[in-house]
Design a protein around this motif. Structure first.
Motif, mmCIF file in Angstrom:
data_model
loop_
_atom_site.group_PDB
_atom_site.id
_atom_site.type_symbol
_atom_site.label_atom_id
_atom_site.label_comp_id
_atom_site.label_asym_id
_atom_site.label_seq_id
_atom_site.Cartn_x
_atom_site.Cartn_y
_atom_site.Cartn_z
ATOM 1 N N LEU A 127 0.836 -1.191 0.000
ATOM 2 C CA LEU A 127 0.000 0.000 0.000
ATOM 3 C C LEU A 127 0.874 1.245 0.000
ATOM 4 O O LEU A 127 1.830 1.351 0.781
ATOM 5 C CB LEU A 127 -0.908 0.017 1.232
ATOM 6 N N GLY A 128 0.549 2.178 -0.888
ATOM 7 C CA GLY A 128 1.277 3.443 -0.929
ATOM 8 C C GLY A 128 0.764 4.382 0.144
ATOM 9 O O GLY A 128 -0.026 5.288 -0.118
ATOM 10 N N ALA A 129 1.217 4.146 1.381
ATOM 11 C CA ALA A 129 0.798 5.018 2.483
ATOM 12 C C ALA A 129 1.402 6.410 2.305
ATOM 13 O O ALA A 129 0.737 7.421 2.511
ATOM 14 C CB ALA A 129 1.231 4.409 3.818
ATOM 15 N N GLN A 130 2.701 6.456 1.959
ATOM 16 C CA GLN A 130 3.499 7.672 1.720
ATOM 17 C C GLN A 130 3.715 8.480 2.989
ATOM 18 O O GLN A 130 4.818 8.885 3.289
ATOM 19 C CB GLN A 130 2.914 8.536 0.602
ATOM 20 N N SER A 131 2.657 8.745 3.746
ATOM 21 C CA SER A 131 2.788 9.425 5.036
ATOM 22 C C SER A 131 1.602 9.030 5.898
ATOM 23 O O SER A 131 0.533 8.711 5.379
ATOM 24 C CB SER A 131 2.820 10.939 4.852
ATOM 25 N N MET A 132 1.794 9.048 7.207
ATOM 26 C CA MET A 132 0.676 8.836 8.124
ATOM 27 C C MET A 132 0.275 10.146 8.791
ATOM 28 O O MET A 132 -0.483 10.158 9.755
ATOM 29 C CB MET A 132 1.045 7.782 9.167
ATOM 30 N N ASP A 133 0.773 11.244 8.252
ATOM 31 C CA ASP A 133 0.440 12.597 8.718
ATOM 32 C C ASP A 133 -0.618 13.169 7.786
ATOM 33 O O ASP A 133 -0.358 13.382 6.597
ATOM 34 C CB ASP A 133 1.706 13.458 8.712
ATOM 35 N N ASP A 174 6.104 17.951 5.137
ATOM 36 C CA ASP A 174 6.797 16.911 5.896
ATOM 37 C C ASP A 174 7.909 17.519 6.735
ATOM 38 O O ASP A 174 8.507 18.547 6.378
ATOM 39 C CB ASP A 174 7.377 15.874 4.928
ATOM 40 N N THR A 175 8.174 16.887 7.854
ATOM 41 C CA THR A 175 9.284 17.261 8.728
ATOM 42 C C THR A 175 9.982 15.985 9.163
ATOM 43 O O THR A 175 9.462 14.871 8.963
ATOM 44 C CB THR A 175 8.786 17.996 9.989
ATOM 45 N N LEU A 176 11.140 16.132 9.779
ATOM 46 C CA LEU A 176 11.816 14.960 10.317
ATOM 47 C C LEU A 176 10.918 14.262 11.337
ATOM 48 O O LEU A 176 10.837 13.035 11.376
ATOM 49 C CB LEU A 176 13.148 15.361 10.961
ATOM 50 N N GLU A 177 10.211 15.071 12.141
ATOM 51 C CA GLU A 177 9.332 14.494 13.160
ATOM 52 C C GLU A 177 8.197 13.674 12.538
ATOM 53 O O GLU A 177 7.869 12.588 13.019
ATOM 54 C CB GLU A 177 8.752 15.606 14.046
ATOM 55 N N SER A 178 7.600 14.188 11.455
ATOM 56 C CA SER A 178 6.502 13.441 10.834
ATOM 57 C C SER A 178 7.017 12.225 10.066
ATOM 58 O O SER A 178 6.322 11.209 9.954
ATOM 59 C CB SER A 178 5.664 14.345 9.912
ATOM 60 N N THR A 179 8.244 12.305 9.565
ATOM 61 C CA THR A 179 8.865 11.131 8.949
ATOM 62 C C THR A 179 9.055 10.033 9.988
ATOM 63 O O THR A 179 8.744 8.853 9.739
ATOM 64 C CB THR A 179 10.216 11.502 8.320
ATOM 65 N N ILE A 180 9.565 10.392 11.148
ATOM 66 C CA ILE A 180 9.756 9.425 12.230
ATOM 67 C C ILE A 180 8.405 8.877 12.693
ATOM 68 O O ILE A 180 8.262 7.672 12.957
ATOM 69 C CB ILE A 180 10.524 10.080 13.401
ATOM 70 N N ALA A 224 17.785 14.372 3.030
ATOM 71 C CA ALA A 224 17.035 13.178 2.627
ATOM 72 C C ALA A 224 17.705 11.907 3.132
ATOM 73 O O ALA A 224 17.042 10.966 3.589
ATOM 74 C CB ALA A 224 16.901 13.134 1.108
ATOM 75 N N VAL A 225 19.035 11.877 3.068
ATOM 76 C CA VAL A 225 19.788 10.729 3.582
ATOM 77 C C VAL A 225 19.585 10.607 5.089
ATOM 78 O O VAL A 225 19.315 9.514 5.615
ATOM 79 C CB VAL A 225 21.285 10.860 3.242
ATOM 80 N N ASN A 226 19.670 11.724 5.805
ATOM 81 C CA ASN A 226 19.542 11.690 7.261
ATOM 82 C C ASN A 226 18.138 11.286 7.704
ATOM 83 O O ASN A 226 17.977 10.490 8.639
ATOM 84 C CB ASN A 226 19.909 13.049 7.853
ATOM 85 N N TRP A 227 17.122 11.842 7.044
ATOM 86 C CA TRP A 227 15.743 11.476 7.397
ATOM 87 C C TRP A 227 15.493 9.993 7.115
ATOM 88 O O TRP A 227 14.877 9.302 7.923
ATOM 89 C CB TRP A 227 14.746 12.330 6.606
ATOM 90 N N SER A 228 15.964 9.535 5.970
ATOM 91 C CA SER A 228 15.783 8.127 5.615
ATOM 92 C C SER A 228 16.522 7.228 6.592
ATOM 93 O O SER A 228 16.033 6.153 6.968
ATOM 94 C CB SER A 228 16.271 7.874 4.190
#
Length: 341
Positions: A127-133, A174-180, A224-228
């Motif tokens: 499933l392409g969730a992509q984000s849960m925010d 998107d933010t680092l927090e929402s990525t996490i 992008a590397v750090n967030w990933s």
């Protein structure tokens, strides 16, 4: 002789169906340019692709699955879905292919569709969730909410499918927090595997317009590397398999013809894993002039780093740096010995 599929090499026979049945044009999406593929293969082409792959595979040592990627497979009519799935049925019946994998949108999952997929040997659903925010989803014009994603996940799991959830970093809002947060939700919701994609500004997308108007700023490659990397840490701890890090390096992305802006790198996966190991090496505190690092065999290149960057970093601190592999180690297990020689 392998005794089960877990001991066999997993191989996908992929068919890419760019933007097929997608009800929305997501703000970031132009799959034809991302994938480098301009048309949907017809039935004859699909069969030819299957036959071509099977000629090169040692079936006794392989678990072969067929995969429909891209687009929104379950957004097709029931008849169209069945036609695509039936093409694979003969190969499953004779044991050459073990099952089918599809990718689709969370808002195109229901009991009727899942019953059809089960009937035709679909084993895995991504499933392409992509984000849960929800704010990120709204700004990206995804056309679905995180609640819809959670409901789709519950149905997929109730029907007994293997579940994969895709995520993106650097979407609008998107933010680092929402990525996490998204990575943690993917773990919480029970995904078995995941894919992580950095957001790129692709020619011919609405995101290109926003970028040129100064309303969207893409992530730098380092960000992008750090967030990933932070998402990878979460998935590693949870034992979730990462199927892909970064986008397929199509010709249009590599030569820049289709890329307007954003953190594209043909070796994005290696950069993220290099960064993951760099964090480990940065906290070495022991004194000495020689360091010996032992890791699992499949981690040796990542530990040394993209273009040897981690080894070069350590050589700034130590006179001698040695990397070795150890078959008894797995994942990120490692041993670091600092000596005075």
């Amino acid at each position: 002789m392998p005794s089960n599929n877990d001991e066999k090499k997993h191989i996908n026979i992929p068919i890419f169906i760019p933007e097929l049945a997608c009800p929305f044009q997501c703000i970031f999406c132009n799959q034809r340019k991302i994938s480098g593929q301009l048309h949907v293969p017809d039935e004859k082409e699909i069969i030819n692709i299957i036959e071509s792959y099977l000629k090169t595979i040692v079936l006794e040592n392989s678990d072969v699955q067929f995969a429909y990627f891209g687009g929104n497979f379950t957004g097709l009519s029931i008849k169209e879905q069945e036609n695509f799935l039936k093409l694979v049925d003969p190969y499953i019946k004779i044991g050459k292919i073990s099952g089918i994998r599809i990718s689709t949108r969370p808002d195109y999952i229901n009991e009727e569709i899942l019953t059809l997929l089960k009937k035709h040997h679909v084993k895995s659903i991504e499933l392409g969730a992509q984000s849960m925010d929800d704010e990120v989803l709204k700004k990206s014009k995804r056309g679905h909410t995180s609640t819809q994603t959670e409901k789709a996940i519950a149905l997929v799991k109730d029907f007994g499918f293997s579940l994969g959830l895709q995520m993106m970093v650097g979407l609008p809002g998107d933010t680092l927090e929402s990525t996490i947060y998204t990575a943690n939700k993917i773990v919480e919701l029970g995904a078995e595997n995941t894919r992580i994609y950095p957001t790129l500004v692709i020619k011919g997308t609405h995101l290109e317009n926003l970028y040129k108007q100064g309303k969207y700023q893409s992530l730098s490659l380092d960000a992008a590397v750090n967030w990933s990397r932070e998402a990878v840490i979460i998935f590693d701890k949870a034992g979730i398999k990462i199927l892909k890090l970064g986008l397929h390096p199509s010709e249009g992305l590599i030569n820049g013809n289709d890329l307007i802006a954003g953190p594209f790198h043909p070796s994005f996966h290696e950069l993220v894993l290099t960064s993951r190991w760099r964090e480990i090496f940065e906290i070495i505190s022991e004194k000495g002039n020689t360091v010996e690092i032992t890791v699992a065999p499949d981690q040796i290149n990542a530990a040394i780093g993209y273009q040897g960057s981690n080894k070069k970093y350590l050589l700034q601190r130590y006179k001698s740096v040695k990397f070795e592999s150890d078959n008894t180690k797995s994942g990120r297990e490692h041993r670091i010995e600092v000596k005075q020689i």
